[in-house]
Design a protein around this motif. Structure first.
Motif, PDB file in Angstrom:
ATOM      1  N   LEU A   1      -1.090 -19.807   0.933  1.00 36.90           N
ATOM      2  CA  LEU A   1      -1.378 -18.817   1.966  1.00 36.90           C
ATOM      3  C   LEU A   1      -2.773 -18.254   1.740  1.00 36.90           C
ATOM      4  CD1 LEU A   1       2.041 -16.909   1.978  1.00 36.90           C
ATOM      5  CD2 LEU A   1       1.381 -18.925   3.302  1.00 36.90           C
ATOM      6  N   GLU A   2      -3.326 -17.684   2.782  1.00 33.00           N
ATOM      7  CA  GLU A   2      -4.693 -17.181   2.684  1.00 33.00           C
ATOM      8  C   GLU A   2      -4.768 -15.871   1.911  1.00 33.00           C
ATOM      9  OE1 GLU A   2      -7.729 -18.719   3.671  1.00 33.00           O
ATOM     10  OE2 GLU A   2      -6.128 -20.171   3.413  1.00 33.00           O
ATOM     11  N   GLU A   3      -5.900 -15.678   1.222  1.00 31.02           N
ATOM     12  CA  GLU A   3      -6.166 -14.386   0.604  1.00 31.02           C
ATOM     13  C   GLU A   3      -6.190 -13.311   1.681  1.00 31.02           C
ATOM     14  OE1 GLU A   3      -8.135 -16.991   0.500  1.00 31.02           O
ATOM     15  OE2 GLU A   3      -8.251 -17.725  -1.559  1.00 31.02           O
ATOM     16  N   SER A   4      -5.798 -12.097   1.305  1.00 32.79           N
ATOM     17  CA  SER A   4      -5.718 -11.046   2.324  1.00 32.79           C
ATOM     18  C   SER A   4      -6.199  -9.719   1.771  1.00 32.79           C
ATOM     19  CB  SER A   4      -4.286 -10.901   2.844  1.00 32.79           C
ATOM     20  OG  SER A   4      -3.412 -10.480   1.816  1.00 32.79           O
ATOM     21  N   LEU A   5      -6.640  -8.876   2.679  1.00 33.65           N
ATOM     22  CA  LEU A   5      -7.017  -7.497   2.398  1.00 33.65           C
ATOM     23  C   LEU A   5      -6.259  -6.604   3.369  1.00 33.65           C
ATOM     24  CD1 LEU A   5     -10.901  -7.797   2.021  1.00 33.65           C
ATOM     25  CD2 LEU A   5      -9.258  -7.329   0.181  1.00 33.65           C
ATOM     26  N   GLY A   6      -5.889  -5.405   2.906  1.00 38.50           N
ATOM     27  CA  GLY A   6      -5.157  -4.515   3.790  1.00 38.50           C
ATOM     28  C   GLY A   6      -5.368  -3.065   3.431  1.00 38.50           C
ATOM     29  N   TYR A   7      -4.888  -2.205   4.298  1.00 37.24           N
ATOM     30  CA  TYR A   7      -5.023  -0.768   4.093  1.00 37.24           C
ATOM     31  C   TYR A   7      -3.836  -0.053   4.735  1.00 37.24           C
ATOM     32  CZ  TYR A   7      -6.225  -0.349   9.008  1.00 37.24           C
ATOM     33  OH  TYR A   7      -6.160  -0.373  10.375  1.00 37.24           O
ATOM     34  N   ARG A   8      -3.600   1.149   4.284  1.00 39.04           N
ATOM     35  CA  ARG A   8      -2.652   2.081   4.905  1.00 39.04           C
ATOM     36  C   ARG A   8      -3.254   3.471   4.820  1.00 39.04           C
ATOM     37  NH1 ARG A   8       0.854  -0.956   1.764  1.00 39.04           N
ATOM     38  NH2 ARG A   8       0.845   0.671   0.148  1.00 39.04           N
ATOM     39  N   ASN A   9      -3.097   4.272   5.854  1.00 34.25           N
ATOM     40  CA  ASN A   9      -3.518   5.662   5.780  1.00 34.25           C
ATOM     41  C   ASN A   9      -2.628   6.505   6.683  1.00 34.25           C
ATOM     42  OD1 ASN A   9      -4.755   5.639   8.525  1.00 34.25           O
ATOM     43  ND2 ASN A   9      -6.224   4.263   7.553  1.00 34.25           N
ATOM     44  N   GLY A  10      -2.589   7.775   6.395  1.00 27.09           N
ATOM     45  CA  GLY A  10      -1.743   8.645   7.189  1.00 27.09           C
ATOM     46  C   GLY A  10      -2.074  10.106   6.986  1.00 27.09           C
ATOM     47  N   ILE A  11      -1.611  10.910   7.926  1.00 29.37           N
ATOM     48  CA  ILE A  11      -1.742  12.364   7.823  1.00 29.37           C
ATOM     49  C   ILE A  11      -0.401  12.989   8.193  1.00 29.37           C
ATOM     50  CG2 ILE A  11      -4.219  12.429   8.291  1.00 29.37           C
ATOM     51  CD1 ILE A  11      -3.505  13.280  11.178  1.00 29.37           C
ATOM     52  N   ILE A  12      -0.120  14.111   7.566  1.00 32.79           N
ATOM     53  CA  ILE A  12       1.087  14.887   7.866  1.00 32.79           C
ATOM     54  C   ILE A  12       0.636  16.330   8.047  1.00 32.79           C
ATOM     55  CG2 ILE A  12       3.368  15.587   7.088  1.00 32.79           C
ATOM     56  CD1 ILE A  12       3.384  13.147   5.247  1.00 32.79           C
ATOM     57  N   SER A  13       0.941  16.906   9.189  1.00 33.91           N
ATOM     58  CA  SER A  13       0.509  18.273   9.457  1.00 33.91           C
ATOM     59  C   SER A  13       1.437  19.283   8.782  1.00 33.91           C
ATOM     60  CB  SER A  13       0.452  18.517  10.967  1.00 33.91           C
ATOM     61  OG  SER A  13       1.754  18.554  11.516  1.00 33.91           O
ATOM     62  N   ASP A  14       1.101  20.530   8.896  1.00 31.81           N
ATOM     63  CA  ASP A  14       1.843  21.623   8.268  1.00 31.81           C
ATOM     64  C   ASP A  14       3.279  21.656   8.799  1.00 31.81           C
ATOM     65  OD1 ASP A  14       2.812  23.981   7.228  1.00 31.81           O
ATOM     66  OD2 ASP A  14       1.033  25.159   7.718  1.00 31.81           O
ATOM     67  N   SER A  15       4.248  21.438   7.927  1.00 31.36           N
ATOM     68  CA  SER A  15       5.652  21.362   8.335  1.00 31.36           C
ATOM     69  C   SER A  15       6.223  22.708   8.759  1.00 31.36           C
ATOM     70  CB  SER A  15       6.501  20.800   7.186  1.00 31.36           C
ATOM     71  OG  SER A  15       6.436  21.658   6.057  1.00 31.36           O
ATOM     72  N   ARG A  16       5.469  23.787   8.566  1.00 29.61           N
ATOM     73  CA  ARG A  16       5.976  25.106   8.956  1.00 29.61           C
ATOM     74  C   ARG A  16       5.716  25.415  10.423  1.00 29.61           C
ATOM     75  NH1 ARG A  16       2.510  28.481   4.873  1.00 29.61           N
ATOM     76  NH2 ARG A  16       1.004  26.999   5.730  1.00 29.61           N
ATOM     77  N   ARG A  17       4.857  24.649  11.077  1.00 30.46           N
ATOM     78  CA  ARG A  17       4.462  24.956  12.458  1.00 30.46           C
ATOM     79  C   ARG A  17       5.533  24.535  13.449  1.00 30.46           C
ATOM     80  NH1 ARG A  17       1.069  28.635  10.843  1.00 30.46           N
ATOM     81  NH2 ARG A  17      -0.604  27.797   9.522  1.00 30.46           N
ATOM     82  N   GLN A  18       5.481  25.128  14.635  1.00 34.15           N
ATOM     83  CA  GLN A  18       6.425  24.756  15.686  1.00 34.15           C
ATOM     84  C   GLN A  18       6.168  23.345  16.184  1.00 34.15           C
ATOM     85  OE1 GLN A  18       6.072  27.999  18.611  1.00 34.15           O
ATOM     86  NE2 GLN A  18       8.170  28.571  18.092  1.00 34.15           N
TER      87      GLN A  18
ATOM     88  N   PRO B   1      -0.099 -28.902   2.538  1.00 32.26           N
ATOM     89  CA  PRO B   1       0.205 -27.468   2.357  1.00 32.26           C
ATOM     90  C   PRO B   1      -0.581 -26.791   1.244  1.00 32.26           C
ATOM     91  CG  PRO B   1       1.983 -28.844   1.520  1.00 32.26           C
ATOM     92  CD  PRO B   1       1.058 -29.756   2.260  1.00 32.26           C
ATOM     93  N   LEU B   2      -1.167 -27.529   0.326  1.00 29.35           N
ATOM     94  CA  LEU B   2      -1.898 -26.923  -0.789  1.00 29.35           C
ATOM     95  C   LEU B   2      -3.407 -27.018  -0.632  1.00 29.35           C
ATOM     96  CD1 LEU B   2       0.249 -28.137  -3.831  1.00 29.35           C
ATOM     97  CD2 LEU B   2       0.407 -25.972  -2.589  1.00 29.35           C
ATOM     98  N   ALA B   3      -3.893 -27.465   0.520  1.00 31.78           N
ATOM     99  CA  ALA B   3      -5.334 -27.599   0.731  1.00 31.78           C
ATOM    100  C   ALA B   3      -6.035 -26.255   0.558  1.00 31.78           C
ATOM    101  CB  ALA B   3      -5.604 -28.163   2.120  1.00 31.78           C
ATOM    102  N   SER B   4      -7.189 -26.270  -0.080  1.00 27.49           N
ATOM    103  CA  SER B   4      -7.918 -25.020  -0.319  1.00 27.49           C
ATOM    104  C   SER B   4      -8.488 -24.446   0.965  1.00 27.49           C
ATOM    105  CB  SER B   4      -9.036 -25.252  -1.335  1.00 27.49           C
ATOM    106  OG  SER B   4      -9.928 -26.267  -0.873  1.00 27.49           O
ATOM    107  N   ASN B   5      -8.862 -25.331   1.912  1.00 20.70           N
ATOM    108  CA  ASN B   5      -9.378 -24.880   3.203  1.00 20.70           C
ATOM    109  C   ASN B   5      -8.212 -24.710   4.173  1.00 20.70           C
ATOM    110  OD1 ASN B   5     -10.488 -25.073   5.983  1.00 20.70           O
ATOM    111  ND2 ASN B   5     -12.431 -25.329   4.892  1.00 20.70           N
ATOM    112  N   PHE B   6      -8.169 -23.575   4.836  1.00 17.70           N
ATOM    113  CA  PHE B   6      -7.049 -23.272   5.727  1.00 17.70           C
ATOM    114  C   PHE B   6      -6.881 -24.343   6.804  1.00 17.70           C
ATOM    115  CE2 PHE B   6      -5.642 -21.168   9.708  1.00 17.70           C
ATOM    116  CZ  PHE B   6      -4.340 -20.866   9.329  1.00 17.70           C
ATOM    117  N   ARG B   7      -7.957 -24.772   7.432  1.00 18.61           N
ATOM    118  CA  ARG B   7      -7.858 -25.726   8.536  1.00 18.61           C
ATOM    119  C   ARG B   7      -7.448 -27.127   8.089  1.00 18.61           C
ATOM    120  NH1 ARG B   7     -11.585 -22.007   9.612  1.00 18.61           N
ATOM    121  NH2 ARG B   7     -11.647 -21.065  11.709  1.00 18.61           N
ATOM    122  N   ASP B   8      -7.532 -27.404   6.800  1.00 15.88           N
ATOM    123  CA  ASP B   8      -7.120 -28.714   6.292  1.00 15.88           C
ATOM    124  C   ASP B   8      -5.615 -28.784   6.009  1.00 15.88           C
ATOM    125  OD1 ASP B   8      -9.725 -29.573   6.406  1.00 15.88           O
ATOM    126  OD2 ASP B   8     -10.164 -29.066   4.311  1.00 15.88           O
TER     127      ASP B   8
END
Length: 876
Positions: free
Chosen positions: A640-657, A768-775
């Motif tokens: 399978l190809e090498e991959s890069l990824g990310y996750r991010n998030g925000i949570i606001s003040d749980s006391r607010r309406q 299936p083990l080719a180093s180049n994805f298209r191969d």
């Protein structure tokens, strides 16, 4: 690469500072028996004469946001007892009583101002019972295990509490029957106790017994309750009968005798709790109702692996910590942490067989397997023995088949016996425990349903040792399994997605059609540091190719060896604009039993808690090397190809309406091999203390240029067909909670769900083990023709079809909803009125997401279920 992994292992295991842990003196509360005084009336006023016989204990210390400082408001407690109950009183001072927040919520909602007491009556420094009461009078309770790592809100004991607001703040009175606690028999007893107060306006927590934020665990840091003399453990006896009636309406199908548009049923049963001893409980169910009030969320998986859903049935939830045997969990994650030798949802599962229908026949079969009876023995002795034994029998289920003239029956699930036995022993001043588990599944097949295992057994041994005041630990587990049955059943297991013994490039596994049994093993060993600003854990898990646990357990994959590492830095003191922050680093290397390195994953993540009570989190991860033994469903190992990824998030003040949570994630494969984006939000509006509305949308886009479709044969060679997949998924859960009283609520949950996938640019995997994805693949679009939903391939160009496969495009649409009125008319006794809707369909993949929902949900008749259930709790 292996040398790099080994070097990283040494670095993370060795280069961590070994700072001394702060020693905190234990507080002691001296209680006394009521004696000649009458018990307090539980009205929240704390004005009964008996309360004058003990002292208030205050001087709570702030725990969050600034640990070991003076809290904004003082809190005090008192404790009394008699031979039936523990009584607790709280005085929560507040300079502005009009500002006390009295939010109503569902039980265990923990909203608004609240105060709680934790009781370690076992005095094992690992488990405790938690009782919480909010200023609005909403109760919450949790069973604490693993020294505070697990807080289980599904535990629902019988206890009593009331609150009052006055000019000094607010007060609470609690009565906890001793029958709801577990403790040994002794002339003089010492229990562990802790109390926490939430001061809502400043989102501040304060503790009766100081517990540093960097301390190892929670329960082991409790203060002590003295003065418990001649306390006699009670052997509880409780009976809870129920009656249930439900009616169903659904679209009628012309000519189908089983789909006439309506159905109904009535049932009754009984649950009993019997105290075998002061600390061992026997639970028995006769004709139990093991249905769920809340539905499982919608989900779809294209990789062939099963999806884990949590248990929601009360009988199996209670004491589940004793039966738990997760043997592959780690702080690093991604080690198949859900794998467990006991997964209670196997009991009462949907039937695993399907009737064979002839032309003109219709069938009806049960949606779930009937549980004829169940018994559970569980508890913990004063000598540190945790014991759990569970026995259950499920019915021989049959499908009814009719051709409108004659009727016949065909088995779809055999009579089955399930057995689990789990023990653990604490020793070495509760710093060490060892344990074991045995499970057994036995089916009465008698020549039918031979694709199932006739018998399945598993077992395990586990241990954990802690030293230097629980700062460091080492632990591990070993598991084994054995399944037996017909040659067909064992062949199915060898070919299943978890094992795939048919892989032509794996010389260490092979299909054996004559086998009638399969035995495997697995385990986990780890060492770590659990306290201080710096923490770490490293270890390894393994699942042998033959390991098979899914008859009564949960297992994702076999043939896997993983080394993992985790390091974390956590602040304990607030900064200028930050309350706390944590940074984590994890690494993983995965091998198979053939010695192939299949995965390297690196991850750095963290979260920040701001002074304004907002939260920010994020992660970056990389997979520089990845191979899969399963992606071709029995074909060879594939790169399978090498991959890069990310996750991010925000949570606001749980006391607010109005409150907001927003999460965004993405992942890219090199050479454009795959791309995934997902965004999920949670918008909550609380216009009044009693009403809360939440909407939780999720939208996911996934593209993969080499998604497996099917396997075909061409000129005696396997053709692993793949294609470009473009998958869009959307769901929109909506939840409404209207709390009329702390014990009377109306709750609504509804979720439209759609997942649509389109395939194009078909190809077969050639290298299936080719180093180049298209191969790795060869395009076959020009050799394909399409007619009547079927693709035909003419690879050799002779004008004849060499092989065919169905159009893999899909659109799965589902609507699920629950409207529940719940009234706890006396503690432990409940009335439920439920209206549920369910609609599941496969739609037109050419439509957009909106059009798919519109044409398959909005103008279709769902199945409606109307249910009434009443229980009555009788106890000594």
């Amino acid at each position: 690469m292996r040398q790099i992994c080994f070097l990283l292992f040494l670095l993370q295991a060795c280069f961590f500072p070994l700072w001394a842990q702060e020693e905190v003196p234990k507080r002691v509360y001296q209680t006394r028996a009521l004696g000649e005084f009458a018990p307090p009336k539980i009205d929240g006023l704390v004005n009964d004469p008996c309360w004058q016989t003990v002292e208030w204990s205050g001087k709570y210390v702030e725990w969050s946001p600034e640990e070991n400082t003076t809290p904004s408001e003082e809190t005090s407690l008192k404790i009394l007892y008699d031979n039936k109950n523990i009584y607790v009183a709280f005085r929560c001072f507040d300079h502005d009583p009009s500002g006390i927040v009295k939010r109503l919520s569902r039980r265990d909602g923990f909203d608004g101002d609240w105060v709680e007491i934790n009781i370690d009556s076992f005095r094992d420094f690992r488990t405790a019972f938690s009782f919480t009461i909010s200023a609005a009078g909403v109760k919450g309770e949790e069973f604490i295990s693993n020294n505070g790592a697990n807080w289980d809100p599904t535990w629902n004991p019988i206890w009593y509490a009331k609150t009052q607001i006055d000019s000094l703040g607010w007060t609470a009175e609690i009565r906890i029957p001793l029958s709801q606690l577990r403790f040994g028999e002794a002339g003089e007893q010492v229990w562990g106790i802790q109390s926490t107060r939430r001061y809502f306006r400043k989102e501040e927590r304060s503790l009766w017994q100081r517990s540093p934020l960097n301390a190892p665990g929670w329960v082991s840091n409790f203060g002590e309750l003295h003065g418990l003399s001649n306390l006699k453990p009670r052997r509880p006896f409780a009976v809870k009968p129920y009656i249930l009636g439900d009616g169903r309406t659904f679209p009628a199908v012309a000519g189908n005798p089983f789909r006439d548009g309506r159905d109904s049923r009535f049932s009754s049963g009984l649950d009993a709790k019997i105290g075998v001893s002061s600390d061992i409980m026997l639970d028995v169910s006769i004709n139990p109702d093991f249905g769920q009030v809340e539905a499982d969320p919608s989900a779809i998986a294209l990789d062939g692996f099963q999806i884990f859903f949590p248990e929601q049935r009360p009988f199996f939830i209670e004491s589940k910590n004793i039966f738990d045997y997760k043997f592959a969990a780690s702080q690093a994650g991604n080690t198949f942490g859900f794998d467990n030798l006991f997964y209670s949802r196997r009991i009462g599962r949907a039937p695993q067989g399907f009737p064979s229908l002839r032309a003109g026949e219709f069938s009806e079969q049960p949606e779930i397997t009937t549980i004829l009876g169940a018994a559970k023995l569980s508890g913990k002795t004063k000598n540190g023995w945790s014991i759990g034994i569970l026995e259950s029998i499920t019915a021989d289920e049959e499908a009814t088949i009719s051709n409108l003239q004659t009727t016949r029956r065909e088995s779809v699930e055999p009579l089955t016996n399930y057995f689990v036995s789990r023990i653990q022993k604490d020793m070495n001043k509760r710093n060490t425990f060892i344990g074991g588990i045995v499970t057994a599944t036995n089916r009465q097949l008698e020549g039918k349903l031979d694709h199932l295992h006739k018998a399945a057994y598993s077992g395990g041994l586990d241990f954990k040792h802690q030293w230097q005041n629980r700062r460091y630990y080492t632990g591990g587990s070993l598991v084994f399994s054995r399944v037996s049955g017909s040659q067909q059943a064992i062949l199915n297991t060898q070919r299943s997605i978890r094992h795939l013994f048919q892989r032509s490039d794996a010389d260490y596994v092979d299909i054996d059609t004559s086998r009638t049994a399969l035995s495997g093993s697995g385990g986990n060993l780890q060492i770590g540091k659990a306290s201080g600003n710096w923490r770490f854990e490293t270890g390894a898990t393994w699942h042998s190719p033959e390991l098979e646990l899914n008859d009564l357990g949960f297992q994702i994959r076999a043939d896997d060896i993983r080394h993992y590492g985790w390091a974390s830095y956590r602040t304990t003191k607030p900064l200028k604009r930050i309350r706390q922050f944590t940074v984590n680093y994890t690494q993983l290397a995965a091998f198979d039993y053939g010695g192939n390195l299949n995965d390297i994953t690196l991850n750095i993540n963290g979260w920040v808690h701001l002074k304004n009570n907002w939260w920010i989190n994020g992660a970056l991860f990389s997979t520089p090397l990845s191979y899969s033994n399963t992606v071709l469903r029995g074909g060879p190992r594939m790169r399978l190809e090498e991959s890069l990824g990310y996750r991010n998030g925000i949570i606001s003040d749980s006391r607010r309406q109005i409150r907001l949570t927003l999460n965004h994630s993405g992942e890219w494969g090199s050479e454009g091999a795959h791309r995934t984006h997902e965004i999920q939000g949670n918008l909550t509006w609380q216009p009044t203390n009693a009403l809360q509305l939440s909407v939780i949308p999720r939208l996911r886009f996934h593209r993969n240029r080499l998604e497996y479709v099917t396997t075909r044969s061409f000129e005696s060679q396997a053709r692993f067909i793949a294609a470009n997949l473009d998958q869009h998924t959307f769901e929109l859960p909506l939840r409404l909670d209207y709390i009329l009283l702390p014990n009377l609520s109306i709750q609504y949950w509804g979720q439209p769900f759609i997942s649509r996938g389109r395939y194009q640019h078909f190809k077969y995997v050639s290298d299936p083990l080719a180093s180049n994805f298209r191969d790795r693949f060869t395009q076959i679009d020009e050799q394909l023709s399409f007619a009547n939903g079927v693709y035909s391939a003419d690879e050799n160009g002779d004008g004849n079809s060499d092989y065919q496969f169905s159009n893999p495009d899909f659109a799965f649409i589902q609507w699920r909803a629950n409207l529940v009125l719940r009234w706890e008319y006396i503690p432990g006794s409940e009335l439920f009125l439920v209206w549920s809707q369910d609609l599941s369909r496969f739609g037109d993949a050419s439509q957009t997401l909106y059009d798919g929902l519109d044409s398959n949900i909005l103008d279709k008749q769902p199945q409606n279920i109307f249910l009434i259930k009443a229980t009555y709790h009788l106890m000594n």
